[in-house]
Scaffold this motif. Structure first.
Motif, PDB file in Angstrom:
ATOM      1  N   ILE B  54      23.870   0.928  13.917  1.00 35.55           N
ATOM      2  CA  ILE B  54      22.615   1.275  13.264  1.00 35.55           C
ATOM      3  C   ILE B  54      21.453   1.276  14.257  1.00 35.55           C
ATOM      4  CG2 ILE B  54      23.227   0.626  10.932  1.00 35.55           C
ATOM      5  CD1 ILE B  54      21.909  -2.057  11.435  1.00 35.55           C
ATOM      6  N   LEU B  56      20.111  -0.876  16.329  1.00 40.66           N
ATOM      7  CA  LEU B  56      19.139  -1.948  16.141  1.00 40.66           C
ATOM      8  C   LEU B  56      19.457  -3.105  17.077  1.00 40.66           C
ATOM      9  CD1 LEU B  56      16.828  -2.050  13.994  1.00 40.66           C
ATOM     10  CD2 LEU B  56      18.183  -3.709  12.799  1.00 40.66           C
ATOM     11  N   ARG B  84      15.358   5.256  10.590  1.00 39.87           N
ATOM     12  CA  ARG B  84      15.056   4.464   9.397  1.00 39.87           C
ATOM     13  C   ARG B  84      15.532   5.136   8.123  1.00 39.87           C
ATOM     14  NH1 ARG B  84      10.126   2.356  11.536  1.00 39.87           N
ATOM     15  NH2 ARG B  84       8.918   4.008  10.597  1.00 39.87           N
ATOM     16  N   ARG B  87      19.346   4.039   8.260  1.00 42.93           N
ATOM     17  CA  ARG B  87      19.529   2.599   8.201  1.00 42.93           C
ATOM     18  C   ARG B  87      19.127   2.072   6.820  1.00 42.93           C
ATOM     19  NH1 ARG B  87      15.701   0.576  12.257  1.00 42.93           N
ATOM     20  NH2 ARG B  87      17.017   1.426  13.875  1.00 42.93           N
ATOM     21  N   GLY B  88      20.025   1.348   6.190  1.00 44.91           N
ATOM     22  CA  GLY B  88      19.697   0.780   4.886  1.00 44.91           C
ATOM     23  C   GLY B  88      19.764   1.801   3.782  1.00 44.91           C
ATOM     24  N   MET B  93      23.907  -2.972   5.849  1.00 44.25           N
ATOM     25  CA  MET B  93      24.518  -4.081   6.565  1.00 44.25           C
ATOM     26  C   MET B  93      24.345  -5.366   5.763  1.00 44.25           C
ATOM     27  SD  MET B  93      24.164  -4.696  10.585  1.00 44.25           S
ATOM     28  CE  MET B  93      25.113  -5.916  11.450  1.00 44.25           C
ATOM     29  N   GLU B 114      11.549  -2.634  -3.479  1.00 50.27           N
ATOM     30  CA  GLU B 114      10.985  -2.259  -2.190  1.00 50.27           C
ATOM     31  C   GLU B 114      11.992  -1.470  -1.352  1.00 50.27           C
ATOM     32  OE1 GLU B 114       8.444  -4.730   0.898  1.00 50.27           O
ATOM     33  OE2 GLU B 114      10.488  -5.463   0.688  1.00 50.27           O
ATOM     34  N   THR B 115      13.231  -1.951  -1.350  1.00 46.76           N
ATOM     35  CA  THR B 115      14.273  -1.252  -0.599  1.00 46.76           C
ATOM     36  C   THR B 115      14.442   0.179  -1.102  1.00 46.76           C
ATOM     37  OG1 THR B 115      15.413  -3.353  -0.423  1.00 46.76           O
ATOM     38  CG2 THR B 115      16.663  -1.401   0.145  1.00 46.76           C
ATOM     39  N   GLN B 117      12.277   1.960  -2.811  1.00 44.86           N
ATOM     40  CA  GLN B 117      11.084   2.777  -2.588  1.00 44.86           C
ATOM     41  C   GLN B 117      10.893   3.152  -1.126  1.00 44.86           C
ATOM     42  OE1 GLN B 117       8.051   0.552  -4.664  1.00 44.86           O
ATOM     43  NE2 GLN B 117       8.275   1.838  -6.473  1.00 44.86           N
ATOM     44  N   ALA B 118      11.536   2.369  -0.235  1.00 40.62           N
ATOM     45  CA  ALA B 118      11.432   2.715   1.185  1.00 40.62           C
ATOM     46  C   ALA B 118      12.219   3.988   1.478  1.00 40.62           C
ATOM     47  CB  ALA B 118      11.949   1.558   2.039  1.00 40.62           C
ATOM     48  N   HIS B 119      13.193   4.291   0.629  1.00 39.29           N
ATOM     49  CA  HIS B 119      14.057   5.437   0.918  1.00 39.29           C
ATOM     50  C   HIS B 119      13.952   6.572  -0.076  1.00 39.29           C
ATOM     51  CE1 HIS B 119      15.928   3.417   4.222  1.00 39.29           C
ATOM     52  NE2 HIS B 119      16.140   2.351   3.486  1.00 39.29           N
ATOM     53  N   ILE B 166      21.846  -5.228  -3.006  1.00 38.01           N
ATOM     54  CA  ILE B 166      20.759  -4.574  -2.270  1.00 38.01           C
ATOM     55  C   ILE B 166      21.341  -3.533  -1.321  1.00 38.01           C
ATOM     56  CG2 ILE B 166      18.955  -4.922  -0.528  1.00 38.01           C
ATOM     57  CD1 ILE B 166      18.313  -7.571  -1.853  1.00 38.01           C
TER      58      ILE B 166
END
Lengths: 306, 329
Positions: B54, B56, B84, B87-88, B93, B114-115, B117-119, B166
């Motif tokens: 990933i 990182l 980004r 990732r996620g 992970m 939040e997770t 909405q980040a994507h 998550i």
């Protein structure tokens, strides 16, 4: 919302507050002071800013219970004939406004810089922390003396009166932000290597988000504790500046400038002009500090009371 | 096309003493629904492999060679911003310690929303609905009520399931699980492993399971990479590897597993003598030779290549004597 109310009722904060007599007394006194400051125009028997109601003939009347005292002026009058109680209430209002305003400014600058410095690290950290060191090496008073002297000259004493409050907020705010920056940076350094931060990065959140919504809330308890101390410090700085004649003008006195104004007359017997504002200041600072101590003990259970 | 392909990956850390090669010529692939195990001692480079995928790797480390292909697209050359979005989102992970990976001051609902909405462009309400569904998926009872609770209100096993939930939020194609059960007790470990296995099948995901526990690997994975000092030293189908380990190190690892039902002192657990070398001072030749009981002259002078073992297409070993019958002697 029954559950939320219940939660507050059951919280450890409230529980420990109830068992701590010092905290209860301090909080009560502080609440009283803040209430008095907020509602000064309604509570005060006179308006000390209203020049028409002031009579110079009333000057230096002692407190009402003393010989020569008048029942009109409970705590006596100052050298201009203003009712001391009213002037103190208005002064407290100004002191509190400056104290809280300065702390907000300090916190705003300090948290932003501390967060960036701790999280980004490396060169950013080095530069920001050196700036903080430089700032700390000037004492608050020195910064204040230089700035307010310049401003007083630049704007003239007449205009100075209007900008005195925001000016003092800025001066005290700028002089003390490194306190916040250092505290926040230290806790960020402790937090940023924790796994939840790594997890947040793995989730794909950007740095800004991680800094503000993940790390910041975890660093707030020391911030809360120093905030109480810093309010007290800011009020004291303001009082010190005013006492030196660099703070609030006598026509719009804060607690500090009242103490200063009365100080010259202390040997001529008019002790009350300095004494009552000074007591007010001492008690005010004391209760804030006591509350701060209590808060620190509650938020940091590892610290035992000695 | 494979879901994930890693080719000749090299990761090094720029230290004051010079470059430290943490991963050396790592190649592997992962398909849909496939479960791949990565085993090795602490410091063998298992987690670095996971993080490299990933992109990182923490400073001063960086990918110095090789490529990582995800659905045919290079990942190692993507910008941080583009990365980004993967990732996620497409690759999730899961970490070792469920006590530490959730933010203690935010409710799990906040963290899940939040997770998402980040994507995705998604409203709070919709995000919560997805979160509830995923919590149900990992068998958390009454999930809607749980959203408003803080991490400290959950047990370790539940937290790890929340973390898996998550990870599942964005329906990823790959889950990298970095020792997901090390901090949990054995019964919870079995539950979590079953759950991961089940999810792999039902959600068409690839699972990369990083662990030092060969028992878990044998149970869960289909294929396994054995790593030592930043290199893959053996890779095979899990069943082949477990029944007949070819590399002396793998054999040592297998021997170091407690047997079932034996309790006699004569049959003591065997261990591999010594510890893994510091990566800055790896001996020439085979990196395992100082600890190897079958060490010959050639082992200390020539680096063995990872080569296919005749008669088995999926089996690679890097040992000069892999085909020889020493394992019986």
């Amino acid at each position: 919302m029954q559950t939320k109310r219940q939660k507050i009722k059951d919280s450890y904060l409230l529980y420990s507050f109830r068992r701590d007599k010092v905290a209860i007394v301090s909080a009560t006194i502080l609440a009283l002071f803040l209430f008095a400051a907020l509602f000064a125009p309604m509570l005060a028997p006179y308006d000390p800013y209203d020049v028409t109601s002031i009579d110079i003939m009333d000057a230096e009347i002692p407190p009402s219970w003393m010989e020569g005292g008048e029942s009109r002026f409970f705590l006596g009058t100052d050298i201009m004939g203003r009712d001391l109680l009213s002037t103190m209430l208005y002064g407290l209002r100004i002191s509190v406004a400056i104290g809280i305003g300065a702390v907000f400014l300090q916190a705003f600058i300090g948290i932003a810089i501390g967060l960036a410095s701790g999280y980004l690290g490396g060169r950013v950290d080095a530069v920001l922390m050196r700036i903080a060191d430089v700032q700390l090496s000037f004492s608050t008073l020195m910064v204040a003396i230089i700035v307010s002297a310049i401003v007083q000259v630049a704007f003239g004493v007449g205009r100075y009166e209007q900008i005195a409050v925001p000016l003092l907020i800025v001066i005290i705010g700028i002089a003390e932000w490194p306190q916040y920056a250092r505290t926040v940076r230290a806790s960020v350094l402790g937090e940023k290597n924790k796994e939840y931060v790594e997890a947040a990065r793995v989730i794909g959140l950007d740095s800004k988000r991680i800094m503000f919504s993940h790390i910041l809330p975890n660093t707030l308890s020391p911030v809360l504790v120093i905030s109480t101390v810093q309010v007290a410090n800011a009020v004291m700085s303001e009082a010190a500046l005013s006492f030196l004649g660099l703070g609030m003008p006598v026509s719009m006195p804060s607690i500090g400038s009242l103490i200063n104004a009365g100080f010259e007359y202390i040997f001529s017997g008019a002790w009350w002009i300095t004494f009552f504002p000074a007591m007010l200041l001492i008690v005010f600072i004391l209760v804030i500090n006591l509350l701060g101590d209590w808060l620190r003990d509650v938020l940091n259970p590892k610290l035992y009371k000695g | 096309m494979q879901l994930l392909e890693v080719k000749n990956l090299e990761v090094s850390f720029a230290l004051r003493q010079g470059d430290l090669v943490a991963l050396n010529d790592i190649s592997f692939s992962l398909g849909k629904k496939e479960r791949l195990g990565v085993v090795g001692e602490s410091g063998a480079g298992k987690s670095v492999t996971g993080f490299a995928v990933i992109n990182l790797i923490s400073k001063p480390g960086k990918i110095t060679n090789g490529e990582i292909l995800f659905e045919g697209k290079r990942l190692d050359t993507l910008s941080e911003k583009e990365m980004r979005t993967i990732r996620g989102n497409r690759i999730s992970m899961i970490f070792q310690d469920p006590m530490m990976t959730l933010n203690p001051v935010l409710t799990i609902g906040t963290q899940m929303v939040e997770t998402l909405q980040a994507h995705r462009k998604i409203s709070q309400k919709e995000a919560e609905a997805v979160a509830v569904k995923k919590l149900e998926r990992v068998h958390i009872p009454s999930p809607a009520r749980r959203l408003s609770q803080y991490p400290h209100e959950f047990s370790g096993g539940m937290r790890q399931r929340i973390i898996i939930a998550i990870a599942l939020l964005t329906d990823p194609s790959i889950i990298i699980a970095d020792e997901p059960t090390t901090a949990l007790d054995v019964t919870i470990q079995a539950e979590i492993m079953d759950l991961l296995q089940e999810l792999c099948n039902s959600e068409d995901m690839g699972l990369m399971l990083i662990t030092h526990d060969l028992g878990v690997v044998a149970e869960v994975t289909e294929r396994v990479l054995v790593m030592y000092a930043g290199k893959i030293i053996e890779t095979a189908k899990t069943s082949d590897l477990v029944s007949n380990p070819l590399h002396p190190y793998t054999r040592g690892l297998m021997n170091a597993l407690p047997g079932h039902g034996t309790c006699d002192t004569a049959n003591r657990l065997q261990q591999i003598p010594g510890t893994m070398p510091n990566l800055t001072e790896i001996a020439p030749g085979c990196s395992f030779h100082p600890r190897c009981e079958h060490c010959q002259d050639i082992c200390s002078s020539e680096v063995p290549q990872l080569r296919k073992i005749s008669g088995n297409d999926s089996r690679f070993v890097s040992c000069h004597f892999a085909e020889e019958g020493w394992q019986n002697g």
